[in-house]
Scaffold this active site. Sequence first.
Site, mmCIF file in Angstrom:
data_model
loop_
_atom_site.group_PDB
_atom_site.id
_atom_site.type_symbol
_atom_site.label_atom_id
_atom_site.label_comp_id
_atom_site.label_asym_id
_atom_site.label_seq_id
_atom_site.Cartn_x
_atom_site.Cartn_y
_atom_site.Cartn_z
ATOM 1 N N TRP A 1 -4.804 3.442 11.684
ATOM 2 C CA TRP A 1 -4.662 3.172 10.259
ATOM 3 C C TRP A 1 -5.214 4.365 9.497
ATOM 4 O O TRP A 1 -6.400 4.614 9.583
ATOM 5 C CB TRP A 1 -5.402 1.903 9.838
ATOM 6 N N PHE B 1 -7.375 6.850 4.008
ATOM 7 C CA PHE B 1 -7.432 6.538 5.442
ATOM 8 C C PHE B 1 -6.344 7.267 6.225
ATOM 9 O O PHE B 1 -6.199 7.059 7.435
ATOM 10 C CB PHE B 1 -7.256 5.030 5.666
ATOM 11 N N TYR C 1 -12.769 -1.498 12.856
ATOM 12 C CA TYR C 1 -13.268 -0.347 12.113
ATOM 13 C C TYR C 1 -14.723 0.005 12.395
ATOM 14 O O TYR C 1 -15.087 1.162 12.464
ATOM 15 C CB TYR C 1 -13.110 -0.590 10.599
ATOM 16 N N HIS D 1 1.000 -9.299 4.717
ATOM 17 C CA HIS D 1 -0.169 -8.412 4.595
ATOM 18 C C HIS D 1 -0.694 -8.511 3.154
ATOM 19 O O HIS D 1 -0.678 -7.542 2.405
ATOM 20 C CB HIS D 1 0.219 -6.980 4.977
ATOM 21 N N ASN E 1 -1.863 -10.537 8.587
ATOM 22 C CA ASN E 1 -2.838 -9.465 8.720
ATOM 23 C C ASN E 1 -4.183 -9.932 8.193
ATOM 24 O O ASN E 1 -4.303 -10.317 7.030
ATOM 25 C CB ASN E 1 -2.415 -8.229 7.920
ATOM 26 N N GLU E 2 -5.183 -9.907 9.046
ATOM 27 C CA GLU E 2 -6.564 -10.174 8.662
ATOM 28 C C GLU E 2 -6.752 -11.460 7.861
ATOM 29 O O GLU E 2 -7.108 -11.432 6.682
ATOM 30 C CB GLU E 2 -7.138 -8.981 7.881
ATOM 31 N N GLN F 1 0.804 -1.226 0.000
ATOM 32 C CA GLN F 1 0.000 0.000 0.000
ATOM 33 C C GLN F 1 0.839 1.279 0.000
ATOM 34 O O GLN F 1 0.334 2.336 -0.381
ATOM 35 C CB GLN F 1 -0.957 -0.001 1.202
HETATM 36 C C1 PNW Z 1 -7.971 -3.405 6.424
HETATM 37 N N1 PNW Z 1 -14.048 -5.182 5.101
HETATM 38 O O1 PNW Z 1 -8.729 -3.969 5.405
HETATM 39 C C2 PNW Z 1 -6.544 -3.670 5.980
HETATM 40 O O2 PNW Z 1 -5.767 -4.356 6.900
HETATM 41 C C3 PNW Z 1 -5.839 -2.478 5.418
HETATM 42 O O3 PNW Z 1 -4.808 -2.898 4.556
HETATM 43 C C4 PNW Z 1 -6.838 -1.590 4.743
HETATM 44 O O4 PNW Z 1 -6.241 -0.548 4.046
HETATM 45 C C5 PNW Z 1 -7.761 -1.065 5.825
HETATM 46 O O5 PNW Z 1 -8.338 -2.095 6.588
HETATM 47 C C6 PNW Z 1 -8.875 -0.192 5.295
HETATM 48 O O6 PNW Z 1 -9.708 -0.918 4.438
HETATM 49 C C7 PNW Z 1 -10.058 -4.213 5.420
HETATM 50 O O7 PNW Z 1 -14.549 -5.297 3.969
HETATM 51 C C8 PNW Z 1 -10.626 -4.471 4.183
HETATM 52 O O8 PNW Z 1 -14.724 -5.360 6.128
HETATM 53 C C9 PNW Z 1 -11.935 -4.794 4.086
HETATM 54 C C10 PNW Z 1 -12.699 -4.874 5.225
HETATM 55 C C11 PNW Z 1 -12.140 -4.626 6.478
HETATM 56 C C12 PNW Z 1 -10.809 -4.297 6.560
#
Ligand code: PNW
Length: 559
Positions: free
Chosen positions: A497, A513, A385, A128, A173-174, A26
């Site tokens: 973030w 962001f 989030y 990531h 990550n995630e 990113q």
């Molecule tokens: C996270 N959703 O992504 C990531 O870890 C980051 O790289 C990203 O830039 C940031 O949040 C903002 O999006 C997500 O669809 C992507 O729920 C999608 C979701 C949640 C988090």
Amino acid sequence: LPDAPAMCPLEMRKNTRWGVATASYQVEGGWNLGGRTPSVWDTFSHAGFIKNNDTGDVACDMYHKYPQDFKLMRELGIKHYRFSFSWNRILPQGGKGTPVNPEGIAFYNSLINEMIANNIRPYATIFHWDLPQVLQDKYQGLIGEEFIADFVNYANVLFENFGDRIRDWMTFNEPWVTCVLQYGQGVFAPGIPMGDEGMYKCGHNLLKAHAKTYELYHKAPQAKLDNATFADAARGKVPQAKLDNATFADAARGKVGIAHNIEYLEPLTHAAALKANNVTCYFLLEFLQVPQAKLDNVTFADAARGKVGIALNIEYLEPLTEAKEDVAAANYGLEKNLGWFADPLFFGDYPASLKSCAKDVLPSFTAEESKLLKGSLDFLGINFYTGKFAKGSTTDKCSVETREQDVNGKDIGPLAESSWLRVVPWSFYKLLKYVQSRYDPKQIIITENGVSAPKEDSMSVQQAIRDDFRVNYYKGYLDYLCKAISEGVKVNTYFAWSFMDNFEWREGYSQRFGINHVDFDSPELTRTTKDSGKFLSKHFFRVGRGGGVGARRPGGRQP
Ligand code: PNW
């Protein structure tokens, strides 16, 4: 700028670590520089799957601009930085047994050393989402069981090269995003939908790779993690004051094994170095007299070895009504999305609800795998989030419908620039209480929290940096984070973030962001601090705890 959030007393803000996060694809750019091969995101973006045909080819060009970025962090009082490694920059051929790229190692050495020189403590994400394309081609990436050995090998390369300066590691990550969006639905790179079966296969391999990495890190001989440290100390890069302080002394005692190692390889150099720096044999003899118990205590282990965790994303789910089926749906939703990964890591197995609802597609762990997984994390990372309402069904216990409006049609919170993100501060508190009570983690790190602010294309930079929307988001969420901390939720570190606007995956540069604005139209990609950055700086970054950078690893290994 508004005051600090009401529920965040100064004492708590002082006692907590506040930082910022980014990820390699990113922000880095330099996509074909220094021996780097494509990741699945290069392939995906070059194939035109990103909004406005954006790519991460240059991104924020942090590949070249990191010295000024760390300077800016320092100016804002930021002392903690979460970043990720680009696997394909480190291992261009990806897999075990393939050559490590010296230019990739040199790049990250410079990056980390520059960070530490600015008094910023590094927190590293190993993966990531930017899988080397070669591994996707070879065995479908996380779908293939070969992934496990290749991931552990990659992590080992990072531990051996950077473990002397990095004490905080996140394997993935995630995982939810990786397995649902990258593989299950295929809406993220590599863009090949694999359905529920692929999704759970991905999660299974990912969890096993995590557990083996955790085991590797904690079983690695100290020498492997520390191979540069004693040499650095002996070479005279350390001010005498640092050698004399207690923290360093603790660490230095553990370096005898290293001294022995170096002596074996380079006897003359080592002896000369010791003499030159007045580090006497007496010092080493003292080490031998330290009781083993002292070397094994928590403080020493912390100092010497560091921690391995993972960063899980989760949306909080609030029952739409008090009806039994809505309460059950909210609960099942959390188990299905968070428990899918957190339960195996804390308890050694998937949640019973998921095993029953996904019985045709969910693989199972052997007793040995279960044992390895259980407790395989030193901290739990949470990317948080937003929250939604959950509605259940009276006939199907596996059904979870999520909603953004309550029964009266009222929005759960204002919509951000991203379609999935509404501002729901209280949901942060509820999620944290849920996590603390279900898992009782020793340490929680908020590995990401932030928001994309509605922005018109026509906005000038001067307008875009007045981001009241984001200031309010942080003020509200941090208020509820502090409330949770005051009630015993074990969050001691928090990352916003993101440090700056960057490549927002499928949305390219259209969703921002950052707490720093990046002018993607200017040739210099100029960074300008937004009001949200000033707000966090004033009330959090500047007042929060430092990282203790360099106490144990002064200078680090030079590239
Ligand atoms: C996270 N959703 O992504 C990531 O870890 C980051 O790289 C990203 O830039 C940031 O949040 C903002 O999006 C997500 O669809 C992507 O729920 C999608 C979701 C949640 C988090």
